[in-house]
Write a protein that holds these residues in place. Sequence first.
Motif, PDB file in Angstrom:
ATOM      1  N   ILE A  16      69.440  76.361  79.454  1.00 26.86           N
ATOM      2  CA  ILE A  16      70.476  77.073  78.691  1.00 26.86           C
ATOM      3  C   ILE A  16      70.456  76.625  77.224  1.00 26.86           C
ATOM      4  O   ILE A  16      70.597  77.434  76.305  1.00 26.86           O
ATOM      5  N   SER A  17      70.258  75.335  76.984  1.00 31.53           N
ATOM      6  CA  SER A  17      70.244  74.803  75.605  1.00 31.53           C
ATOM      7  C   SER A  17      69.078  75.361  74.810  1.00 31.53           C
ATOM      8  O   SER A  17      69.216  75.700  73.629  1.00 31.53           O
ATOM      9  N   ASP A  54      67.620  78.292  75.230  1.00 32.66           N
ATOM     10  CA  ASP A  54      67.930  79.684  74.895  1.00 32.66           C
ATOM     11  C   ASP A  54      68.929  79.748  73.726  1.00 32.66           C
ATOM     12  O   ASP A  54      68.788  80.571  72.806  1.00 32.66           O
ATOM     13  N   TYR A  55      69.928  78.872  73.744  1.00 27.09           N
ATOM     14  CA  TYR A  55      70.962  78.893  72.689  1.00 27.09           C
ATOM     15  C   TYR A  55      70.380  78.492  71.316  1.00 27.09           C
ATOM     16  O   TYR A  55      70.676  79.116  70.292  1.00 27.09           O
ATOM     17  N   GLN A  56      69.528  77.500  71.308  1.00 27.80           N
ATOM     18  CA  GLN A  56      68.932  77.050  70.043  1.00 27.80           C
ATOM     19  C   GLN A  56      68.070  78.142  69.425  1.00 27.80           C
ATOM     20  O   GLN A  56      68.051  78.343  68.209  1.00 27.80           O
ATOM     21  N   GLU A 104      68.424  81.426  69.777  1.00 31.70           N
ATOM     22  CA  GLU A 104      69.299  82.463  69.216  1.00 31.70           C
ATOM     23  C   GLU A 104      69.981  81.969  67.933  1.00 31.70           C
ATOM     24  O   GLU A 104      70.152  82.734  66.968  1.00 31.70           O
ATOM     25  N   LYS A 105      70.374  80.714  67.918  1.00 35.12           N
ATOM     26  CA  LYS A 105      71.053  80.153  66.736  1.00 35.12           C
ATOM     27  C   LYS A 105      70.133  80.117  65.513  1.00 35.12           C
ATOM     28  O   LYS A 105      70.538  80.427  64.395  1.00 35.12           O
TER      29      LYS A 105
END
Length: 883
Positions: free
Chosen positions: A524-525, A527-529, A531-532
């Motif tokens: 999950i981390s 994927d978030y990085q 997108e960020k």
Amino acid sequence: MAFASSPHKNGTGLNARSTGRLDNRPGSVNSTIKPVTPPAPATASPPMRPKSASPSSSVNTGTRRGSGKNGSDNGGVPGRVRVAVRLRPRNGEEMVADMDFADCVELQPELKRLKLRKNNWDCETYQFDEILTETASQKRVYEVVAKPVVESVLEGYNGTVMAYGQTGTGKTFTLGRLGEEDTADRGIMVRAMEDILANVSSVDDTVTVSYLQLYMETVQDLLAPEKDNIAIVEDPKTGDVSVPSATHVELQDQRSFVRLLQAGEANRFAANTKLNTESSRSHAILLVNVRKVVKPKTGDRELIVLNENGGSPQVGKNIRAPTVRKSKLLIVDLAGSERVDKSGSEGHTLEEAKSINLSLTALGKCINALAENSPHVPIRDSKLTRMLRDSFGGTARTSLIVTIGPSPRHRGETASTIMFGQRAMKVENMVKLKEEFDYKSLCRRLETELDRLVAENERQVKARQDEEEENERKLEDTRECAAEAESKLAAAMESIEAERKKFQQDLAEAHQNLEKAEKELKNISQDYQHEKKEAKHNEELLALRRRLDEELKHRERLEEEVRTLREQLTVLSDEGEESRKIIDKVGSGRSSEGSQSPSVHKPTSHMRDTINGQRATIAKLFEQVGLQKILSLLESEDVDVRVHAVKVVANLAAEEANQEKIVEAGGLGSLLMLLQSSEDETIRRVAAGAVANLAMNETNQELIMAQGGIGLLARTADDAEDPQTLRMVAGAIANLCGNDKLQIKLREEGGIRALLGMVRSRHPDVLAQVARGIANFAKCESRGAAQGYKTGRSLLIDDGALPWIVANANNDASPIRRHIELALCHLAQHEVNAKDLVAGGALWELVRISRECSREDIRNLAQRTLNASNTFQTELKRLQLVY
């Protein structure tokens, strides 16, 4: 008064004095023969033991004193008797009787000497330790005469303060005045007791007072009048004199002492004579005994008591033997010496006078014997000399004040009093410290400490026994508790082991679940990085685009403003150049000789209108654009922009109202920077002109000097060849030459040298500015010489300006000639320049100026200068020139 009639008095008196100091003792000198040789200086305080002396030295001193009953040391420090003279002002009778006669004495307090007049043309001069005029206050008399003695008494030394003089000269006023009506009139007795009581402890120290009078050779107690024949007792071992049967009153405060003095004065014998309405008929003696405990300081030697086997100390670790200092202060108010034919004494008063004179005569004999180092001192001729045996030649520190009157009718008595003081100054005492150990107090303290330690030991033994019993009981309880705790500990260990096994199983399951959760969280981390990062990149691109658009718009606006300013600056600079040419043309027309035609004035009026219109245009631009933007253009990379900008600033600086704004906005620094860095001749010329305009203000002159402006102007003058540039630079330096405060710095930084260097141009406008600067500098030097802060030869002469000044004193150009003539007149006003002016040929020019100068003020100045100078007048006479 230890006059030492016998040599066995324990080292006191004559045998204890040094006999080799008589050659340097003071005496009287006839002023018509040779000047007075002052006595060797005497210290105002006794050579007492320093307060900062080490504790060990204090104890050792006490050990050495054990041989005598009083514990006094056999050693001593020589100390001469100090003598002061006090002059009484004229009384009412003397003001009338001696109205036509001068005082018989003349005081010189600053030299510590007095002159005794023999007649109108001859006098004798005497040196004393202090001279107190008739205006000296009681406080000053006390501080000079008695305070050093009182301080010695507080340190453990004996001391004596005594007053001697003719009757009616103020002895009792000096010593015994109570100051009830005016506190400033308090005498030495009252002030001495104030200092003593202020410096002793009311708990440990004691101060006792006895007040006696010596009347008709009998010692009487003024505090107990019934004791009218007190015996004087001498210690056969130490030679100390005491009056044990006298009343000794212990003092607690100052009021009780004043009451004692009042009671004693009421019992003192006095009589009315022709010389004094309240003449004392007895010698009054105030005896003050001071017992002062000196507490040991930290680090003093301790008194240690060892145990029976000589082992470690058991008691008395901090017990120290206290030191006691016993000293006495004698304040002696001697009865006044008198002549019977002048005092009018008769009957019983006559007998009193005889007794007083006999005792004073005996005192004088003893002092003479001590002063002359006689082997025999007649101390037993009078009870007065026996009472004072410690004061003269003994162990006390003695101060004598002799009182005299101004009347020439009593010159004989005054001379006798002065000679008494002179002889007393030759007497040397051996000042000794009176100190001993207080063993009784030490014993009491040791007994108290021993009782305290015995009781403390008993309490500690009992407490130790109780503590041992309590510890035994607690140990038994502890053993029982320990057995019970062991059984409980075994049961707890079994329970803990079971729980540990269960906890390990649960921990293994939780560890597996945690690993699964960590894997999911990592995915999950990531994927978030991702997108960020994409969102942040997009935001940065948008912000960068907006910033570029704003900068492009701002640049377009700035370019438009620069184009507008360049156009306006071009117009203004052209107009400024045109106005400058007009001004130069007008100025050259005015400076030319001969009359001007009307056609010249008409263009001038038109030119003035043109200049005013240009200034209005500049002011309008100044309001629209702003000074900061104009100054910022001085740093432009475009040379033309800098040229136009500096021309506008120069035009603005020509108006006094704009100068302060230009300086506050940093314009002065920008102009000086252009002088330093620019290689363009036009920029340097205009910048120098702007600096010259600013230099017309005194505050700006100091700023220019502080920022190194004179050095920059000097370098510009060295590099430039253009006459107009040199004219601007010379004008700026000429304005700075008119400031009195900057002359030395101006010369040190090369200002005068730069002025003289610019004469190489030979252009009349440049030479006129150089001449103006030299005239301003010479005027400031002339003003400084007149006010007294300028000394020495002119800096212009030192820098070699005189030959050029003389050569151009009769220049054809009127402005140059006028300034040079002024400079010559100002240089000639300072007499120290006269010889250089004569040697350089300037005298002829001064003569010409005084006769031929067209300006009357300069002509008159030259005439006054020639008449006022002795050097010029001498040279004119030598040359046989009639002036």
